[in-house]
Design an enzyme around this catalytic site. Structure first.
Site: not given
Ligand SMILES: NC(=O)c1ccc[n+]([C@@H]2O[C@H](COP(=O)([O-])OP(=O)(O)OC[C@H]3O[C@@H](n4cnc5c(N)ncnc54)[C@H](O)[C@@H]3O)[C@@H](O)[C@H]2O)c1
Ligand SMILES: O=C[C@H](O)CS(=O)(=O)O
Length: 472
Positions: A144-145, A168-170, A221-222, A243-244, A277, A376
């Site tokens: 979602w971020n 599958k978006p957030a 995501g996480s 990408e975590l 992230c 985090e």
């Molecule tokens: N490394 C990167 O490029 C990057 C970029 C953005 C965010 N992030 C990380 O993402 C996290 C924040 O985003 P968030 O809260 O949306 O993360 P999240 O892991 O809670 O959710 C991410 C996505 O996964 C889906 N999801 C959740 N549980 C699932 C399951 N059991 N099966 C399938 N899909 C599922 C969510 O609906 C969402 O679309 C932070 O840890 C951040 O560091 C990393």
């Molecule tokens: O949060 C994750 C994004 O990848 C940050 S950035 O906009 O790519 O710097």
């Protein structure tokens, strides 16, 4: 939802609300899709793959270029949607749309540079040809971020490679994803190439992961969810990109330009209210300049304007939800209990009814045993610690399961090269707090991920390598 070129309800006919994180008000609703909807989307993507993968890179590139143009033609509307469902300031939202569109523009061209090889054979009557071919149907699960950029950073290279995608978006930010699908439809991208399924994350995810027709999962995501998906992907040996989470150290040496370093911390720590992230999560400052740095950082952070994203003067918006706030609050409380000093901020701004706004917070006297130095935070809180030697701070900076981004500010070239080489992170900013660009390989070491997004590295994630041994 957008499946097979049609705007459809969920099979269940259910929907779920979309909430504005700034005030807790409902701004819309979207279909509550599930397993059956995910299956229908894979059906569409598989069918579309048969033709899309056989188009030339030029033909796909032309359509991607049109998608780039339709995104920018609708930039203001998409940005306003993004602000309302994610909360970030308008200036950042507009920046994100530009950044998101840059991936579509870049991969419209990069698809034409998917080169193969010929390899000298060991037998005079043989020839070896190396081909690169699209992996097939891709499942893209996004956070979602950055509800626009995290989608195009995946979908653009996937389409350029000849793949088709189910997104599958957030659940917090589905509207922006649907706006991007609208733009793709406007651009003339054929039905079934891009599909968006909104709804139950686990149900949709489980269906996508168990379907053997899905040959690639790309997730942002996480780390926790990433590990879960990696385990699921093993059942059908899917290719996977992750990408975590991150936990970025920001290291400031005594020879750094202090004003630039302070500006860098503001940029890296408080962008998207600390919900990126690659946000700084720990600040290490060389002992001899610590008090001067903290004073400058405190004064600068107190000038940041907290408010609603649509108001032009806003620099800091809300956290995404109550859970996010509770985590930030727990990190602040734990730090204070363990001896940290609140230099500025430290509390929720209650004048914003229904939203979780936290004043930019600086904590001095941080210690490595604090939660904020290990987990985090994903919020606008900067803990500051002192260090004395380069070797010492490298060891402390690397002492984490994460390895996404790290920053170091110094005017000494030898220090810069030495620390850049020793930091165990996929992205290192030397005197640069905003390293993310389309042409660079974005991704992490250790538990921050697998694979890279951006540049020529990003398209390789969606290609299979085949060699043909030709006996003549
Ligand atoms: N490394 C990167 O490029 C990057 C970029 C953005 C965010 N992030 C990380 O993402 C996290 C924040 O985003 P968030 O809260 O949306 O993360 P999240 O892991 O809670 O959710 C991410 C996505 O996964 C889906 N999801 C959740 N549980 C699932 C399951 N059991 N099966 C399938 N899909 C599922 C969510 O609906 C969402 O679309 C932070 O840890 C951040 O560091 C990393
Ligand atoms: O949060 C994750 C994004 O990848 C940050 S950035 O906009 O790519 O710097």
């Amino acid at each position: 939802m957008y499946i097979d070129g049609k705007w459809v309800k969920a099979v269940s006919n259910e929907s779920f609300p979309v909430i504005n994180p700034a005030n807790g008000q409902q701004i819309g609703s979207v279909p509550k899709g599930g397993a059956e909807d995910a299956k229908l989307a894979v059906d569409a993507a598989e069918k579309a793959f048969q033709t899309w993968s056989k188009m030339t890179a030029d033909q796909r590139g032309h359509l991607l270029r049109r998608w780039y143009e339709t995104i920018l033609d609708n930039k203001q509307e998409i940005a306003e949607t993004l602000v309302l469902e994610q909360g970030k300031p308008m200036k950042e939202a507009l920046g994100e749309i530009t950044y998101a569109a840059s991936f579509v523009y870049w991969y419209a061209e990069e698809g034409k540079r998917v080169y193969g090889e010929t390899i000298p054979a060991s037998h005079p009557d043989k020839r070896i040809l190396v081909l690169k071919q699209p992996v097939g149907v891709v499942a893209a699960i996004t956070p979602w971020n950055f509800p626009a950029a995290m989608i195009t950073r995946k979908v653009a290279p996937a389409l350029a490679a000849g793949c088709t995608v189910v997104i599958k978006p957030a659940e917090q930010t589905p509207l922006t994803a649907l706006k991007l699908a609208e733009a793709a439809e406007l651009a003339g991208i054929p039905k079934g190439v891009v599909n968006v399924v909104t709804g139950e994350p686990a149900e949709i995810g489980d269906q996508l992961l168990k379907d053997s027709r899905v040959r690639k999962v790309t997730f942002t995501g996480s780390t926790e969810v990433g590990k879960h998906l990696m385990r699921k992907a093993a059942d059908t040996v899917k290719k996977i990109s992750l990408e975590l989470g991150g936990h970025a150290p920001f290291i400031i040496f005594a020879d750094a330009n202090l004003d630039l370093a302070v500006q860098g911390v503001l940029q890296s720590k408080f962008r998207n209210s600390g919900q990126t992230c690659i946000c700084t999560n720990r600040v290490y400052v060389e002992k001899s300049i610590a008090s001067q740095f903290i004073e400058k950082l405190r004064d600068a952070s107190e000038k940041l304007t907290v408010g609603y994203g649509l108001e032009p003067e806003t620099e800091i918006g809300p956290l995404i939800d109550e859970d996010a706030y509770k985590k930030v609050e727990s990190h602040i409380q734990d730090a204070v209990q363990k001896g940290g000093k609140i230099e500025s901020g430290g509390k929720r701004l209650t004048e914003f009814e229904g939203g979780y706004f936290v004043k930019p917070t600086i904590i001095s006297g941080a210690t490595e045993d604090m939660k904020i130095m290990q987990e985090e935070t994903f919020g606008p809180v900067a803990p500051v610690m002192e260090f004395e030697e380069l070797e010492e701070v490298v060891k402390r900076a690397n002492n984490t399961p994460y390895g996404l981004a790290a920053y170091a500010y110094t005017e000494n070239l030898k220090t810069a090269v030495s620390i850049a080489e020793q930091l165990e992170y996929g992205i290192v900013g030397i005197n640069d707090a905003l390293p993310s660009v389309v042409q660079a390989p974005f991704g992490g070491f250790k538990e921050s991920g697998i694979g890279r997004e951006g540049g020529h590295f990003g398209i390789d994630e969606f290609l299979e390598i085949k060699y043909v041994s030709l006996k003549i």
